[in-house]
Structures are given as structure tokens and as C-alpha cells.
Design a protein around this motif. Structure first.
Motif, PDB file in Angstrom:
ATOM      1  N   ARG A   1     -11.211   3.694   7.581  1.00 12.70           N
ATOM      2  CA  ARG A   1      -9.910   3.240   7.714  1.00 12.70           C
ATOM      3  C   ARG A   1      -9.812   1.725   8.065  1.00 12.70           C
ATOM      4  NH1 ARG A   1      -4.587   4.714   7.945  1.00 12.70           N
ATOM      5  NH2 ARG A   1      -4.950   6.782   7.551  1.00 12.70           N
TER       6      ARG A   1
ATOM      7  N   GLU B   1      -7.275   3.330  -0.465  1.00 16.74           N
ATOM      8  CA  GLU B   1      -5.739   3.670  -0.316  1.00 16.74           C
ATOM      9  C   GLU B   1      -5.465   4.362   0.753  1.00 16.74           C
ATOM     10  OE1 GLU B   1      -4.538   4.768  -4.891  1.00 16.74           O
ATOM     11  OE2 GLU B   1      -6.582   5.703  -4.299  1.00 16.74           O
ATOM     12  N   THR B   2      -4.517   3.682   1.578  1.00 19.26           N
ATOM     13  CA  THR B   2      -3.959   4.254   2.627  1.00 19.26           C
ATOM     14  C   THR B   2      -3.537   5.519   2.372  1.00 19.26           C
ATOM     15  OG1 THR B   2      -3.188   2.094   3.480  1.00 19.26           O
ATOM     16  CG2 THR B   2      -2.313   3.935   4.630  1.00 19.26           C
ATOM     17  N   GLU B   3      -2.757   5.856   1.199  1.00 22.07           N
ATOM     18  CA  GLU B   3      -2.258   7.151   0.789  1.00 22.07           C
ATOM     19  C   GLU B   3      -3.438   8.144   0.580  1.00 22.07           C
ATOM     20  OE1 GLU B   3      -1.707   4.478  -0.632  1.00 22.07           O
ATOM     21  OE2 GLU B   3       0.620   3.819  -0.409  1.00 22.07           O
TER      22      GLU B   3
ATOM     23  N   ILE C   1      -6.389   8.134   2.324  1.00 23.58           N
ATOM     24  CA  ILE C   1      -6.709   8.633   3.578  1.00 23.58           C
ATOM     25  C   ILE C   1      -5.764   9.335   4.339  1.00 23.58           C
ATOM     26  CG2 ILE C   1      -7.133   7.509   5.781  1.00 23.58           C
ATOM     27  CD1 ILE C   1      -7.975   4.827   4.276  1.00 23.58           C
ATOM     28  N   ASP C   2      -4.422   9.059   4.271  1.00 22.57           N
ATOM     29  CA  ASP C   2      -3.585   9.992   4.876  1.00 22.57           C
ATOM     30  C   ASP C   2      -3.617  11.339   4.225  1.00 22.57           C
ATOM     31  OD1 ASP C   2      -2.669   7.687   6.411  1.00 22.57           O
ATOM     32  OD2 ASP C   2      -1.102   7.284   5.129  1.00 22.57           O
TER      33      ASP C   2
ATOM     34  N   TRP D   1      -4.220  -7.517  -0.447  1.00 20.36           N
ATOM     35  CA  TRP D   1      -4.403  -7.850   0.828  1.00 20.36           C
ATOM     36  C   TRP D   1      -5.282  -9.123   1.226  1.00 20.36           C
ATOM     37  CZ3 TRP D   1      -9.374  -8.472   3.042  1.00 20.36           C
ATOM     38  CH2 TRP D   1     -10.414  -7.997   2.260  1.00 20.36           C
TER      39      TRP D   1
ATOM     40  N   ARG E   1      -3.429   2.561  11.844  1.00 19.06           N
ATOM     41  CA  ARG E   1      -2.503   2.735  10.660  1.00 19.06           C
ATOM     42  C   ARG E   1      -1.555   1.759  10.346  1.00 19.06           C
ATOM     43  NH1 ARG E   1      -1.969   8.363   9.073  1.00 19.06           N
ATOM     44  NH2 ARG E   1      -3.011   9.574  10.323  1.00 19.06           N
TER      45      ARG E   1
ATOM     46  N   TRP F   1      -0.713  -2.702   9.587  1.00 19.41           N
ATOM     47  CA  TRP F   1      -1.196  -3.462   8.637  1.00 19.41           C
ATOM     48  C   TRP F   1      -2.309  -4.561   9.407  1.00 19.41           C
ATOM     49  CZ3 TRP F   1      -0.912  -8.475  10.625  1.00 19.41           C
ATOM     50  CH2 TRP F   1       0.085  -8.936  11.609  1.00 19.41           C
TER      51      TRP F   1
ATOM     52  N   ARG G   1      -5.251  -3.754  10.339  1.00 16.73           N
ATOM     53  CA  ARG G   1      -6.395  -3.385   9.804  1.00 16.73           C
ATOM     54  C   ARG G   1      -6.838  -4.199   8.677  1.00 16.73           C
ATOM     55  NH1 ARG G   1      -5.790   0.119   5.118  1.00 16.73           N
ATOM     56  NH2 ARG G   1      -7.838   0.747   5.302  1.00 16.73           N
TER      57      ARG G   1
END
Length: 810
Positions: A55, A62-64, A66-67, A354, A686, A688, A690
Motif C-alpha cells: 500500500r 490498485e487501491t480498490e 488492496i481494499d 499518479w 489510505r 493520497w 502515499r
């Protein structure tokens, strides 16, 4: 459990059936039978390692995803955990890679065929030779590897159709000229041989500068030693970085995805699904459209390229022209329709959003806010100079004339310097130096904080332990022995010693060794940042600073130190990038090593031979009197840098009491900033924060100058459109077409530029659009303060400071 055992278990379990013929792939609850060969603890460990632990240090994950993994782990949802584990096993966890790289392999494909060698060697000779020749001419054009990739496909298919299929038997084995259809691995080898050679050898600039600036020549043997050693020593060091920069899935190398997407499209490796246009057809239409379109901004209607439309409202208003202009300005309203302008900083369709946001953020903070504050307050006397321009200036606001401070034998003349002028930078050039310094320390601290644990772990990891699908598929091919790279390093090191010590270069052997050590030290941290962000931290400025302080008064020594320090990293990462292409396309590593080595070795002779021909056959070359505009602008700039940094030295710019001394504090700032980012990211994992990457923020605007604002505003606008908006809201289209769309734009524009240059520009020695097409669309932008590089303050023929001898001893 070893990955290979898991794969075997997967195959075994998936092939088993019930007596009634039904599959045992799932249990009664619909959970895949992963529990047949791995426990829930193993699944949870793998998910934590491959997703959750990334993370902070992997902005491309992908953040999704990881979540989803974290939610499954928190709930103990074994069914969801196994499903996520299967997705990881079957394809790359990165959507960019899934969209551009096939997850299957055919190990029976022939690779080192007669076709591959013939076409590959042809392009390894022709393309670097032509690019070397054209590099001396203005305007120049570069034939890139994408052009070779495109042209080699029909040539390979044609050879497959006409070559005899007969098998010849010899005492060393049997072979055939035509092993079957032209395949993707042959095509990859050809492309890689072109990619490692198409750029002109950096070392040839040294010999050219000696001829042009210092009027002596040490001959073919010396430059050959310098070129081979500097081009290949980075390759030898790259081989030892494979486990960190090639094997891991997180090292995606975004710039390669256009190449792999085009390869997959040409060879139909990835299915777009029923009812959708094929990738090849999409590429073909985009290629044809961009080929035709580039004739407008590239030749017929140049205003479409320049794009300083708003400057025409008030062409003499300096502030307006500096804010909205594109030649010396910030280009805050990007209205260029020239793809070469948009991609000056790299193809925005290949660069993750990013990363682009970091670069654009750095541009806004440093050049849009800080830059005008310093400039219009005349800090460092910059208001007497253009807002954005490279090179150095004297106290009269003119380009610095190094000849005014050198003796007849090209030695530094301190008395003449004190009577003439110090060197002055434009505000953008001064800021770029500060950012370069910050990037050097920033990349070290950032890599240690965000990737340190992974680097240590990877040191003990073998390829067989990598869980990425592409790494698992590569396990069947033997790796290149480290001894091969070790022998290559020793040979190149010896050649380097020979060219340093065998002539009066002014570079001590210990300094040459230091250059190699610096390059080796930065290879890994710079490589990690480049592999995830598509932004490279260059060592050119820091190498000039170091050697300028260590060995002042030695222009040739300065140039050689810069070549070995800078090119060992730049060229090494170029080889690693190509290794990743081979990794994605499942080309055996030993075949890659042989192809890369032969291509770069051969190209060294080609570029040196072409350079020797140019200086022997083109009258008045590298002067304004040269025929066909062989002005050698790049050589002049390179030689001037050797005089400024090697002859005059950085001590007169950055030492205590000098006007740019405060820029050295950016070394400290670059080291501190990543620490704050890391602490904030750990506190709010969690958020931005990061995604803030200090080295990318510092180094992303490194091409400014000579780039201007339009190259960043238009680049960021296109990147936001494709890699944020379309990726988020039209993900199906993005997955199918984003990378082939970018490849089509690149290749169509490149081929069009070549046609325009050779058919319309080169025959007359000038762009006929300024002659036969002398109309408003090709001339309006010239009558602006932007195009004329008008400064904010007018000196009226005077000087903004007295000479250094009158107020500041040298």
C-alpha cells in the motif's frame, strides 16, 4: 510451498473430475479447490505480502484491489480470499500490464533465427548510422525503435513467405532459414536490438567537441575505446540488478507497455472480445490518422505546433507572453495540436497518472508560483534574461562567450574572466539545478524508506520464488550466469582504463573509478523510481558538479567523467528496460544477452565511422557556413558545457560567496522531504499522500529548459484524460486500446516526420513551409515577445552588474 509445486497442484486439481464427469475445480460452496494444495494461512500470507504490504511503497497497485483484500482478510472470508489469490496467480496484479502483455507463453517458438539476426543487424546498423548523421543537422529528426518495430513486421512476414524451409544438416547440428511463421519472439529480439542502438552514442560527443571546440583529434582508436567501454559497462552492471528491477511484478517499466501492446496487437496475442475492433485495426487507423495529421503542425500550418495563440492578443506584452507563451513561457493554456510537443516529456498514455500528477505538481509549485516570484523580483538578476532558456548568459544579457575567458591554447584566463563577466542563469535554469540537486539525495532517501525492506528481501530471492505470472513463465528458461556479466565488466573496465591513462585526458584513473562507483551506487535507486514512475533521475548535472570541483581546468577530463558516471546509469537502465521487454514477451535471457551485446558492440563502430565521415566530407561542418544546415548545435552546447564546468569550473558559481551558493541547500531539502512524506503516508496510509513521490516531483521537470511549459501542460492534460478519466469511467476501452492507441500516435508521427524531413525539408536544406508557404499560419508566432525571448527588464545596451574584477574577486 514452492510456486512450482503450487502450479503443479493447480494443474493436477483442475484436471480431476468426478465419476459423473463433473469438474472438481470448486467445492459445494463454489470455492475453488485451492485448499487441496495450500492452507488458508498460506493464502492470507500471500495476499498480505502481495497486496497489503504494497500500500505504501507501490503507487501502481490498485487501491480498490488492496481494499478488497483487506476487507476479505478482516472478515476472514475464505471464499473471497481464494478468489483474489486465483486472480493473482492467473495474471499480473497491475491493470497496465494486463492491458499490454499476454499471460501465456509458447516455449517452442524459435527465437535466434536467420530472420531475426538478418533484420535485427540491419536495423542495428542503419538506424544508429542515420540518426548519428542527422544529429549534426538542424532541424534534426530521430528514427526511434518503434519505427523499426513497425517496419520489421512486414519484412519478417515477407521473409517467412519466400525463404526455403529446407533443413540443413551440419556437423554442429541442423538449421533452417525458415522455421515457420514470423513469430512474436523473433520480433521482440529485432525490436530490442534496435532499441539499444537507435540513440546516438553519448561518448562520440567528446571526440566531436575536441574537433570543434579545441581543434585536435586523438583518432579512431581512442574514441572507439571510450565508446565501447562507456556504452557497455552499464550493461554489465545492469545484469546484477535483474533481481530487483526485472523479476518483481511491481517493476512494471511503463514506457515498455507501448512496445508490448503493439507487439501483442501485431501478433494477435490478446483477444479484445467479440463485437470490438481488434487492437491491430485500432493501431492501423490511429497510425494512418497521425501520419496524415502531422503534415499540418509539422509542415503546412506550424502555428498548430507552436500554439502561442494567446500571445497574438498582445504580442509585445512581455508578462502575457511569458505566462502563456510556448517558446520561453509557461504555456498555461495548452493549445498545441502537435503530438511531438505533447510527448516531449514522454508519451502521456504510457505514464501512470499518479506519476504525471507528481510531475505537474512540481511544475506548478516551482515554475508557475515560485519562478515568477523570483523572476519579477529580479532575484539573481534574472529579470534581465528570458524567463525560460537554457545555456548561460553574461552581464550584458547575451549568451556567455567562453572564448572571452580562454587563452589561445584553451586554458582558463582569470584576468580575462575578471574583466568580462560572471555566468548567469535564467530563472528556470537556476531552479532546474536546484531540483537536480534535490533529486540526487531525494532518490536515495525515498528508495531506502519506501523500498528498503523489499530490496533486502529481494537480495535473497531467486526467480523461482517470484509469484508473478510472467516470472513463473520465465522459470523454464535458464538465467544468464553472473560470470558473463562479470567478464563483460572486466573487459569494459580495462578498455576504460586504457582510454583514460593512454592519452593526456586530464582525468586521473582514480576519478574514472569514482565515476563507475557513483554510477553503480545510483543504478538501483534510480532504477526503482524509473521502473514504477517512468521518470528517470539523471546524473549529468551532479557529475559535472563533482568533476568540476575535483579536477578544475580539464575540459576533456570533465567530459569523460560525465560520460562514465552518467552513461553507466542511463545506458544500464536502458538495457534493464529492454530486459523487462524480453521478460514480458518470454524471450530466453541468454538470447537477450547475446542480441543486446552484439547489437551495441556493432553500433559503436557504425556511429564512430559516420562521425568520422561527417568531419572528413562535409565542408565547414559545425559552423554557420556548413552546407545543408550541418550546424552541430548539440555538439556546440556539449562543448560549451565542458568549458563552463570543466574549464571555468562550478566553484565560480556555487562556492561560498557566489550568487548560486544557496542552491546547494537543496541537497538537504531533497533528503528531508521524503522523510516527511513517508511519515505522513504511514500515518494516513489510505490517503493520497502515499502517491507523493519526492524523486519524481523533483526530477520530472528536468527537461525544462530546453522544454517549456507547453510540453508539461499539454502532456498532463492528455495524461489526465486517458489515464484518469477514461481509465476510471471507460475502463473497458482503456484496457483494450490505450497502449496501442499511444503506439499508433507515436509511430504515425515518427514516420510522418521522417517523410517530411527527407522529402520536403532535406532536399532544399531548409523548411520550404517558410518559403513557399509563407503565410500567417507559419509566421504569426515569430512576431511575439515569446518567440523573440524578450526579457522583463531592458538593459538598453548596458550591463546589469560590473565585471567580477571590480566588485568580487575571482
Amino acid at each position: 510451498m514452492a510456486v512450482a509445486e503450487i502450479e503443479n497442484a493447480r494443474i493436477s486439481s483442475s484436471s480431476s473430475t468426478d465419476p459423473d464427469g463433473s469438474s472438481k475445480d470448486h467445492d459445494s460452496q463454489g470455492v475453488p479447490v485451492l485448499e487441496n494444495y495450500v492452507t488458508q494461512a498460506n493464502v492470507e500470507h500471500n495476499l498480505r505480502h502481495d497486496f497489503v504490504d504494497h500500500r505504501l511503497n507501490d503507487p501502481n497497485m490498485e487501491t480498490e484491489k488492496i481494499d478488497a483484500v483487506e476487507a476479505a482478510l478482516e472478515k476472514g472470508d475464505y471464499k473471497a480470499e481464494v478468489k483474489l489469490e486465483e486472480e493473482l496467480e492467473e495474471d499480473s496484479p497491475y491493470p497496465e500490464v494486463r492491458a499490454a502483455v499476454s499471460n501465456v507463453d509458447d516455449p517452442t517458438m524459435p527465437v535466434m533465427t536467420f530472420r531475426a539476426w538478418t533484420i535485427g543487424l540491419f536495423f542495428a546498423i542503419v538506424i544508429p548510422g542515420v540518426n548519428q548523421l542527422l544529429s549534426y543537422r538542424y532541424p534534426t529528426v530521430t528514427i526511434g525503435a518503434l519505427v523499426a518495430q513497425l517496419l520489421s513486421y512486414p519484412i519478417g512476414c515477407f521473409m517467412a513467405a519466400i525463404l526455403p524451409e529446407r533443413v540443413f544438416k551440419t556437423r554442429f547440428g541442423s538449421f533452417t532459414l525458415n522455421p515457420g511463421p514470423f513469430n512474436v519472439k523473433e520480433h521482440t529480439i529485432i525490436t530490442i536490438m534496435s532499441n539499444v542502438t537507435y540513440q546516438r552514442a553519448y561518448a562520440t560527443n567528446v571526440a566531436a567537441a575536441q574537433r570543434v571546440i579545441y581543434h585536435f583529434d586523438w583518432g579512431f582508436g581512442w574514441i572507439l575505446l571510450l565508446t565501447i567501454s562507456s556504452q557497455m559497462i552499464g550493461f554489465s552492471m545492469a545484469g546484477f540488478c535483474r533481481r530487483w528491477l526485472v523479476w518483481p511484478a511491481s517493476m512494471i517499466w511503463p514506457a515498455n507497455l507501448g512496445t508490448t501492446a503493439l507487439m501483442s496487437a501485431l501478433h494477435n496475442q490478446i483477444n479484445t472480445g467479440e463485437g470490438h475492433m481488434t487492437r491491430f485495426r485500432m493501431f492501423l487507423w490511429v497510425f494512418l490518422g497521425s501520419f496524415v495529421w502531422y503534415f499540418f503542425p509539422g509542415f503546412i500550418f506550424l502555428m498548430l505546433s507552436v500554439g502561442n495563440w494567446f500571445c497574438l492578443i498582445a504580442p509585445k506584452n512581455v508578462v502575457l507572453n511569458q505566462m502563456l507563451g510556448t517558446q520561453q513561457g509557461l504555456g498555461l493554456i495548452p493549445l498545441t495540436l502537435d503530438w511531438t510537443q505533447v510527448t516531449y516529456n514522454g508519451n502521456p498514455l504510457y505514464t501512470p497518472w499518479w506519476s504525471q500528477a507528481n510531475v505537474f505538481g512540481g511544475f506548478i509549485i516551482m515554475y508557475v508560483f515560485l519562478g515568477p516570484i523570483l523572476y519579477y523580483n529580479n532575484v539573481w538578476n534574472t529579470a534581465y534574461l528570458p524567463y525560460a532558456a537554457s545555456g548561460t548568459y553574461d552581464r550584458f544579457g547575451n549568451s556567455y562567450q567562453v572564448a572571452n575567458v580562454t587563452t589561445a591554447d584553451h586554458k582558463f584566463d582569470p584576468e580575462a574572466y575578471n574583466a568580462y563577466s560572471e555566468e548567469y542563469f535564467t530563472i528556470t535554469y537556476a531552479i532546474s539545478f536546484g531540483l537536480s540537486f534535490a533529486a540526487i539525495t531525494g532518490v536515495i532517501v525515498h528508495t531506502a524508506l519506501f523500498h528498503g525492506q523489499e530490496i533486502v528481501r529481494q537480495f535473497k530471492t531467486s526467480l523461482n520464488e517470484e509469484r508473478d505470472i510472467h516470472a513463473r513463465l520465465m522459470q523454464r528458461y535458464p538465467e544468464v550466469p553472473k560470470l558473463w556479466y562479470g567478464i563483460l565488466f572486466v573487459i569494459c573496465f580495462g578498455l576504460g582504463i586504457a582510454c583514460v591513462a593512454g592519452w593526456d585526458t586530464g582525468l586521473p584513473v582514480w576519478a574514472f573509478i569514482l565515476a563507475i562507483i557513483i554510477g553503480a551506487f545510483f543504478m538501483l535507486p534510480v532504477g526503482v523510481v524509473t521502473a514504477v514512475s517512468n521518470q528517470e533521475v539523471g546524473l549529468n548535472v551532479i557529475s559535472e558538479l563533482i568533476i568540476g570541483y575535483m579536477c578544475p581546468g580539464s575540459p576533456t577530463g570533465m567530459m569523460m567523467f560525465k560520460v562514465f558516471c552518467y552513461m553507466s546509469v542511463y545506458q544500464g537502465l536502458s538495457f534493464i528496460s529492454d530486459m523487462k521487454v524480453g521478460h514480458y514477451m518470454k524471450v530466453p535471457p541468454k538470447d537477450m544477452f547475446i542480441a543486446q551485446s552484439v547489437a551495441i558492440f556493432l553500433s559503436c563502430f557504425v556511429v564512430i565511422g559516420v562521425q568520422d565521415w561527417v568531419f572528413s566530407n562535409i565542408k565547414n561542418v559545425c559552423t554557420k557556413a556548413a552546407k545543408d544546415n550541418f550546424f552541430c548545435n548539440y555538439i556546440i552546447v556539449f562543448g560549451a558545457a565542458s568549458e563552463i564546468w570543466g574549464l571555468i569550473g562550478p566553484a565560480k558559481l556555487f562556492s561560498a560567496g557566489k550568487q548560486y551558493n544557496k542552491l546547494l541547500w537543496t541537497f538537504l531539502a531533497g533528503a528531508i522531504f521524503p522523510v516527511f512524506v513517508w511519515l505522513a503516508a504511514r500515518r494516513w496510509p489510505r490517503s493520497w499522500i502515499r502517491l507523493v513521490n519526492a524523486p519524481v516531483l523533483f526530477t520530472g521537470t528536468g527537461l525544462l529548459p530546453p522544454a517549456t511549459g507547453i510540453n508539461f501542460t499539454s502532456w498532463a492534460l492528455v495524461g489526465f484524460t486517458f489515464n484518469y478519466m477514461i481509465k476510471r469511467y471507460r475502463n473497458g476501452w482503456w484496457t483494450r486500446y490505450n497502449y496501442v492507441f499511444g503506439a499508433g500516435l507515436d509511430t504515425g508521427t515518427a514516420v510522418s516526420a521522417v517523410v517530411i524531413f527527407f522529402c520536403l525539408v532535406f532536399p532544399d536544406g531548409k523548411n520550404r513551409a517558410f518559403v513557399d508557404g509563407n503565410w500567417w499560419g507559419n509566421t504569426a508566432f515569430e512576431n511575439t515577445a515569446d518567440y523573440q525571448f524578450t526579457p522583463y527588464k531592458d538593459l538598453n545596451g548596458g550591463a546589469f552588474l560590473p565585471p567580477p574584477g571590480e566588485f568580487r574577486p575571482a
